[in-house]
Design an enzyme around this catalytic site. Structure first.
Site, mmCIF file in Angstrom:
data_model
loop_
_atom_site.group_PDB
_atom_site.id
_atom_site.type_symbol
_atom_site.label_atom_id
_atom_site.label_comp_id
_atom_site.label_asym_id
_atom_site.label_seq_id
_atom_site.Cartn_x
_atom_site.Cartn_y
_atom_site.Cartn_z
ATOM 1 N N ASP A 87 0.802 -1.230 0.000
ATOM 2 C CA ASP A 87 0.000 0.000 0.000
ATOM 3 C C ASP A 87 0.829 1.272 0.000
ATOM 4 O OD1 ASP A 87 -2.632 -1.106 -0.056
ATOM 5 O OD2 ASP A 87 -2.274 -1.834 1.965
ATOM 6 N N ASP A 148 -6.302 -4.860 -5.287
ATOM 7 C CA ASP A 148 -6.138 -3.490 -4.774
ATOM 8 C C ASP A 148 -4.826 -2.866 -5.248
ATOM 9 O OD1 ASP A 148 -7.350 -5.481 -3.188
ATOM 10 O OD2 ASP A 148 -7.505 -4.181 -1.446
HETATM 11 N N1 GLY Z 1 -6.953 -2.015 0.132
HETATM 12 C C1 GLY Z 1 -7.644 -2.531 1.251
HETATM 13 C C2 GLY Z 1 -9.085 -2.325 1.161
HETATM 14 O O1 GLY Z 1 -9.607 -1.912 0.134
HETATM 15 O O2 GLY Z 1 -9.751 -2.571 2.134
#
Ligand code: GLY
Length: 373
Positions: A87, A148
């Site tokens: 992330d 994601d």
């Molecule tokens: N990227 C983690 C979520 O969307 O919860």
């Protein structure tokens, strides 16, 4: 209506600068944001909101607050606080990269390049994917790529543009290709995650982390796909990504109930207690705004996408926002973080607030957020 929603949101953001101080909001519990010291995957969204408010209004108070968040991200990098995950793109695209985009601050540019290098370390040559969470031998998450991650690739594409170093671009392209191949299914729905054998790189199969079942379509995962593939197209010009974004968008929009805002998982049984995920819908609205820019004027899907984008946004403002709740901390109600894990199943999510603001500002003033320059 968009202007009014933005003005309303900006007042809340300013109140929150006072409320939050130097801490960062994550998700809320019973309407109150849980705060942390910049050690979660969500902290960039708050920084991004402050930069958006500054760009929209020119009000120095937002700029001052936004700059302070970037200083916090600098300390986080220096001390390597909770950075062993993919992330990094969410964290640094919306904080230091935003600062670079808004005010050409060289220190912010350098910090963002450092962040791209941290993300590059997650590339797994065997299997050819960016590992989402944990260290390589993590018993639960070793071998796992997730949808994601598409929103983290703009950091690598940007680093390639800045430095000319092709390794960043190659990793981003390979990850986008592998996401098309393993995460997007034949009917245009998606797996949340896909697992590889860590020793051989052999592809093992699709699975979920936050969705209803391994084979279900987690709404937010599908949303990351819609926005992520269109951004991969913007950076590369590869029509396969554009086509994938369109197909995933059509699937998402077909699943929407009467009020045009998604349930948390498209395979979960629907009854009156089924949670929504307003954050998934607002990610898709922001992604569609981007996607529409790239579609041919003659594309038969264009008008339908535009109409549905506006219907979703109108519903988000009218039925899900806190426009009529001046004391509210969040902007968008009824997001769902991790329903199966019973984590914030129906509350504010800071990324929901961020994409809501990004979508509104794109619609009203063409301020596009910080995924690309
Ligand atoms: N990227 C983690 C979520 O969307 O919860």
């Amino acid at each position: 209506m968009w202007k009014q929603a933005i003005e309303n949101a900006m007042i809340k953001v300013k109140n929150n600068v006072e409320r939050f101080g130097d801490r960062f909001p994550h998700v809320s519990v019973n309407g109150k944001y849980e705060l942390n010291n910049n050690e979660d995957w969500t902290n960039g969204f708050w920084s991004g909101m402050l930069w958006l408010c500054y760009q929209y209004s020119g009000d120095e108070a937002y700029r001052e607050a936004a700059r302070l968040t970037v200083q916090s991200f600098k300390r986080r990098m220096e001390q390597h606080i909770v950075l062993d995950h993919h992330d990094i793109g969410f964290l640094y695209s919306l904080s230091s990269k935003a600062q670079w985009i808004v005010e050409r601050d060289e220190e912010a540019r350098q910090l963002t390049l450092q962040a791209a290098d941290v993300l590059m370390r997650r590339w797994r040559e065997k299997g050819q994917y960016i590992q989402a969470w944990g260290l390589p031998d993590d018993p639960q998450h070793g071998g796992r790529m997730i949808i994601d991650c598409l929103l983290n690739l703009p950091l690598l594409f940007w680093a390639y543009e800045q430095t000319g170093d092709d390794r960043y671009r190659q990793v981003a392209v390979r990850q986008a290709d592998q996401s098309r191949r393993y995460l997007v299914r034949g009917d245009d729905s998606s797996y949340h995650t896909f697992v590889f054998n860590t020793e051989t790189g052999e592809p093992l199969g699709g699975a979920t982390h936050q969705g209803y079942t391994n084979g279900s379509t987690w709404a937010r995962g599908q949303a990351w796909g819609v926005y992520g593939f269109t951004l991969a197209y913007r950076y590369t010009g590869d029509k396969l990504y554009l086509d994938t974004s369109k197909r995933m968008a059509a699937y998402f929009l077909e699943q929407l109930p009467e009020d045009h805002v998604a349930y948390w998982d498209f395979s979960a049984p629907i009854d009156t207690a089924t949670y929504r995920d307003s954050s998934a819908s607002t990610i898709v609205v922001a992604g569609l705004i981007e996607l529409l820019e790239h579609m041919d004027a003659e594309d038969p899907q264009l008008a339908g996408f535009e109409e549905k984008m506006k219907l979703s946004m109108t519903s988000l403002v009218q039925n899900y926002s806190t426009m009529d709740e001046p004391e509210a901390e969040g902007l968008l109600k009824h997001g769902s973080y991790y329903v199966r894990g019973n984590l914030a199943p129906d509350d504010f999510m800071i990324w929901g607030d961020y994409y809501y603001l990004e979508a509104l500002m794109r619609m009203d003033k063409g301020i596009k957020g910080y995924w690309y320059e």
